[in-house]
Design a protein around this motif. Structure first.
Motif, mmCIF file in Angstrom:
data_model
loop_
_atom_site.group_PDB
_atom_site.id
_atom_site.type_symbol
_atom_site.label_atom_id
_atom_site.label_comp_id
_atom_site.label_asym_id
_atom_site.label_seq_id
_atom_site.Cartn_x
_atom_site.Cartn_y
_atom_site.Cartn_z
ATOM 1 N N SER A 12 0.853 -1.179 0.000
ATOM 2 C CA SER A 12 0.000 0.000 0.000
ATOM 3 C C SER A 12 0.892 1.233 0.000
ATOM 4 O O SER A 12 1.690 1.440 0.922
ATOM 5 C CB SER A 12 -0.886 -0.079 1.244
ATOM 6 N N GLY A 13 0.816 1.985 -1.085
ATOM 7 C CA GLY A 13 1.650 3.191 -1.226
ATOM 8 C C GLY A 13 3.134 2.888 -1.126
ATOM 9 O O GLY A 13 3.922 3.726 -0.677
ATOM 10 N N ALA A 14 3.526 1.693 -1.555
ATOM 11 C CA ALA A 14 4.914 1.259 -1.347
ATOM 12 C C ALA A 14 5.891 1.949 -2.302
ATOM 13 O O ALA A 14 5.570 2.208 -3.457
ATOM 14 C CB ALA A 14 5.020 -0.253 -1.518
ATOM 15 N N ALA A 15 7.070 2.233 -1.782
ATOM 16 C CA ALA A 15 8.147 2.802 -2.604
ATOM 17 C C ALA A 15 9.431 2.015 -2.359
ATOM 18 O O ALA A 15 9.726 1.616 -1.233
ATOM 19 C CB ALA A 15 8.364 4.274 -2.255
ATOM 20 N N PRO A 22 13.726 6.923 -4.430
ATOM 21 C CA PRO A 22 12.746 5.960 -4.943
ATOM 22 C C PRO A 22 12.804 5.828 -6.460
ATOM 23 O O PRO A 22 13.001 6.821 -7.163
ATOM 24 C CB PRO A 22 11.396 6.539 -4.508
ATOM 25 N N VAL A 23 12.671 4.595 -6.918
ATOM 26 C CA VAL A 23 12.569 4.305 -8.355
ATOM 27 C C VAL A 23 11.119 3.947 -8.681
ATOM 28 O O VAL A 23 10.576 4.357 -9.696
ATOM 29 C CB VAL A 23 13.524 3.147 -8.755
ATOM 30 N N LYS A 47 10.566 -2.671 -12.775
ATOM 31 C CA LYS A 47 10.027 -4.008 -12.465
ATOM 32 C C LYS A 47 10.953 -4.767 -11.518
ATOM 33 O O LYS A 47 10.515 -5.322 -10.510
ATOM 34 C CB LYS A 47 9.829 -4.816 -13.766
ATOM 35 N N THR A 48 12.239 -4.803 -11.867
ATOM 36 C CA THR A 48 13.197 -5.531 -11.024
ATOM 37 C C THR A 48 13.304 -4.867 -9.653
ATOM 38 O O THR A 48 13.349 -5.551 -8.621
ATOM 39 C CB THR A 48 14.578 -5.595 -11.722
ATOM 40 N N THR A 49 13.292 -3.537 -9.630
ATOM 41 C CA THR A 49 13.376 -2.811 -8.349
ATOM 42 C C THR A 49 12.190 -3.190 -7.461
ATOM 43 O O THR A 49 12.354 -3.418 -6.256
ATOM 44 C CB THR A 49 13.401 -1.293 -8.608
ATOM 45 N N LEU A 50 11.010 -3.291 -8.054
ATOM 46 C CA LEU A 50 9.817 -3.662 -7.289
ATOM 47 C C LEU A 50 9.953 -5.077 -6.730
ATOM 48 O O LEU A 50 9.766 -5.297 -5.529
ATOM 49 C CB LEU A 50 8.573 -3.554 -8.176
ATOM 50 N N VAL A 51 10.290 -6.037 -7.598
ATOM 51 C CA VAL A 51 10.305 -7.415 -7.091
ATOM 52 C C VAL A 51 11.484 -7.673 -6.154
ATOM 53 O O VAL A 51 11.350 -8.438 -5.195
ATOM 54 C CB VAL A 51 10.210 -8.495 -8.211
ATOM 55 N N LEU A 57 16.066 -6.769 -1.256
ATOM 56 C CA LEU A 57 17.308 -6.573 -2.010
ATOM 57 C C LEU A 57 17.405 -5.189 -2.649
ATOM 58 O O LEU A 57 18.457 -4.797 -3.125
ATOM 59 C CB LEU A 57 17.451 -7.650 -3.107
ATOM 60 N N SER A 58 16.285 -4.449 -2.723
ATOM 61 C CA SER A 58 16.377 -3.009 -2.990
ATOM 62 C C SER A 58 15.758 -2.349 -1.754
ATOM 63 O O SER A 58 15.152 -3.026 -0.931
ATOM 64 C CB SER A 58 15.650 -2.617 -4.285
ATOM 65 N N GLU A 59 15.953 -1.033 -1.610
ATOM 66 C CA GLU A 59 15.517 -0.387 -0.357
ATOM 67 C C GLU A 59 14.016 -0.131 -0.330
ATOM 68 O O GLU A 59 13.462 0.378 -1.308
ATOM 69 C CB GLU A 59 16.232 0.962 -0.201
ATOM 70 N N HIS A 60 13.409 -0.439 0.806
ATOM 71 C CA HIS A 60 11.995 -0.120 1.036
ATOM 72 C C HIS A 60 11.963 1.308 1.569
ATOM 73 O O HIS A 60 12.439 1.573 2.659
ATOM 74 C CB HIS A 60 11.426 -1.123 2.049
#
Ligand SMILES: Nc1ncnc2c1ncn2[C@@H]1O[C@H](COP(=O)(O)OP(=O)(O)OP(=O)(O)O)[C@@H](O)[C@H]1O
Ligand SMILES: [Mg+2]
Length: 246
Positions: A12-15, A22-23, A47-51, A57-60
């Motif tokens: 929800s509203g995730a970055a 943020p990407v 796409k890769t940043t999201l998954v 493995l990427s920053e929340h």
């Protein structure tokens, strides 16, 4: 869908991004148990940043992210998620058999000092069987084709019995015949009730496998719906840029 009402993924509203920037942002996404969701979008859209964000493995960088009902930061049992990375190749300098590579998928669930036992070997056999490579167990991975190597990576992601598997372009860079075989593997997993989030550029190869499509463009979700609704959405886009459009 099974008994559990808790979504497998709840955003929800995730970055997500890198070095505090943020990407992808403003992502609202709910994936239920047993769903097979394709993530589409142009190169560099995030796409890769999201998954990879779902895997830590990427920053929340914002919003809420719950995986199997647990906030991302508190998810300690990583074996509940399987991951097939993008552009990963096998068989560099080290000689390993197909079974050895798949068995590395069990390392997170077994203490390093306990040698692989009978149940581990059975799990490796089951995972190889699921991807149609049981007869290649003792082969050197370097001798396998690109498509077969992608299947070894899927087996590695499956071996610990994850509740959800995230795949980043599992059919990329493999010939059409191998794409068909990979699509068959995903179809069997999907029918068996495995929840999957699959980043792909080759939606046609996954026809009949995917329940839902999420489209990402420049870091935002621009579509979320059924494959049929997506086809209509694309038709609308084509019409809006076509000749005679207002
Ligand atoms: N490790 C990183 N550090 C900083 N920026 C990154 C990193 N990885 C990706 N990016 C940037 O994030 C943006 C989105 O990249 P991402 O890899 O998520 O796109 P993608 O949709 O998966 O693209 P593709 O279809 O080419 O795989 C790009 O601008 C990229 O340069
Ligand atoms: Mg990518």
């Amino acid at each position: 869908m099974t008994s559990s009402e808790t979504p497998v993924l709840g955003l929800s509203g995730a970055a997500f991004g890198y070095d505090g920037n943020p990407v992808v942002s403003g992502v609202d996404l709910t994936v239920s148990r047993g769903e097979v969701v394709a993530v589409l979008g142009p190169n560099g859209s995030g796409k890769t940043t999201l998954v990879t964000g779902l895997l830590g493995l990427s920053e929340h960088l914002g919003g809420q992210v719950e995986i199997l009902g647990t906030p991302l930061a508190r998810l300690t049992d990583r074996t509940r998620l399987g991951y097939v990375p993008q552009r990963h190749t096998l068989g560099g300098g080290v000689r390993s058999t197909v079974s050895e590579v798949v068995a590395t998928g069990l390392l997170a669930s077994r203490p390093w000092w306990r040698p692989a036992g009978h149940t581990d070997r059975a799990a490796v056999e089951r995972a190889l069987d699921a991807v149609g490579l049981a007869d290649r167990a003792r082969f050197d991975v370097a001798t396998l084709s690109g498509g077969q190597q992608r299947r070894v990576l899927i087996a590695r992601a499956l071996v610990a019995g994850p509740e959800v598997i995230v795949m980043d372009e599992p059919t990329a860079g493999v010939d059409r015949a191998s794409q068909g075989v990979l699509a068959g593997v995903l179809q069997r997993l999907g029918r068996g009730g495995t929840t999957m989030l699959v980043v792909t550029h080759e939606l046609a190869a996954l026809r009949g496998v995917v329940d839902r499509i999420v489209e990402i463009d420049t870091g935002h979700v621009t579509f979320d719906g059924t494959p049929q609704a997506y086809a209509d959405h694309q038709g609308e886009q084509a019409r809006s840029v076509g000749r005679g459009a207002a």
